[in-house]
Design an enzyme around this catalytic site. Structure first.
Site, PDB file in Angstrom:
ATOM      1  CB  CYS A  46      -0.817  -0.040   0.989  1.00  0.00           C
ATOM      2  SG  CYS A  46      -1.995   1.504   1.141  1.00  0.00           S
TER       3      CYS A  46
ATOM      4  CB  CYS B 170      -1.916   4.415   4.495  1.00  0.00           C
ATOM      5  SG  CYS B 170      -3.180   4.079   3.840  1.00  0.00           S
ATOM      6  CB  SER B 171      -0.891   0.596   6.767  1.00  0.00           C
ATOM      7  OG  SER B 171      -2.004   1.033   7.544  1.00  0.00           O
ATOM      8  CB  CYS B 172      -5.120  -0.467   2.159  1.00  0.00           C
ATOM      9  SG  CYS B 172      -5.427   1.044   2.541  1.00  0.00           S
TER      10      CYS B 172
HETATM   11 FE    FE Z   1      -3.301   2.224   2.942  1.00  0.00          FE
END
Ligand code: FE
Length: 217
Positions: A118, A121-123
């Protein structure tokens, strides 16, 4: 030993600082508290609902994804459904999606190696893998996975031959990816449970293959 020692009573005559949260909360912690309290105050959420959702999040682990992979390796019809509709096939195995994310399953083949990231971010496919590892959320991985994926993979010990295409898929808030790794050779007669035990979190992110020597890796 002190004179007032009594049988079965925990002595507490050693010195340590009182156990309190005396570290000042950071920016995001303050934001989270403010937002949570507002949502509760406005009646949009209850404290119980937040607690329950945290329990759901904590109940997810890579074991769920590993079970999906093992089923796909042993059941060609399931594998087909999984590749066509990742979320639907996971739901068949009883994995619920507590959010409105979609799941796309990317199959590694002798010609294509998939890697997920991602960049924003951190998906992450949390319903099937749980929380992402820290490195997945950090900028070096997020930036470099798309710029120089072969180099990043090599740092994980994964050397992808030049004639194999490396495909990097960038997750979004609503579309998450899961890598279906290649089944290792020599596992033809293995049970689904034995196969599932081989499948690691990192293999389902695509940074390593599934091998018979996980410990040595
Ligand atoms: Fe994300």
């Amino acid at each position: 030993m002190t004179a007032n020692h009594a049988e079965g009573v925990h002595e507490h005559d050693h010195d340590h600082a009182p156990i309190t949260a005396d570290v000042r909360p950071g920016y995001y912690e303050i934001m989270e508290t403010a937002l949570r309290e507002l949502l509760i105050e406005k009646g949009l959420l209850t404290a119980g609902e937040i607690r329950r959702q945290l329990e759901v999040l904590d109940s997810r682990s890579p074991a769920l994804g590993a079970a999906v992979v093992a089923r796909a390796w042993t059941d060609p019809a399931f594998r087909q459904r999984l590749l066509e509709n990742g979320r639907g096939a996971c739901e068949e195995l009883g994995i619920t999606f507590y959010d409105d994310t979609d799941l796309i399953v990317l199959e590694n083949t002798p010609e294509v190696h998939n890697l997920i990231v991602c960049t924003l971010c951190s998906c992450y496919p949390r319903p099937v893998l749980g929380l992402p590892p820290d490195w997945y959320k950090l900028k070096p991985y997020r930036a470099r996975a798309v710029i120089e994926p072969r180099k990043v993979l090599a740092e994980f010990g994964t050397i992808i031959p030049d004639d194999v295409e490396v495909r990097v898929s960038d997750s979004t808030a609503t579309v998450r990816f899961l890598v279906l790794p290649r089944r290792p050779e020599g596992t033809e007669n293995w049970s689904e449970a034995e196969l599932a035990a081989l499948v690691t979190r990192d293999a389902m992110i695509g940074v390593i293959p599934v091998t018979l020597e996980q410990e040595a890796a």
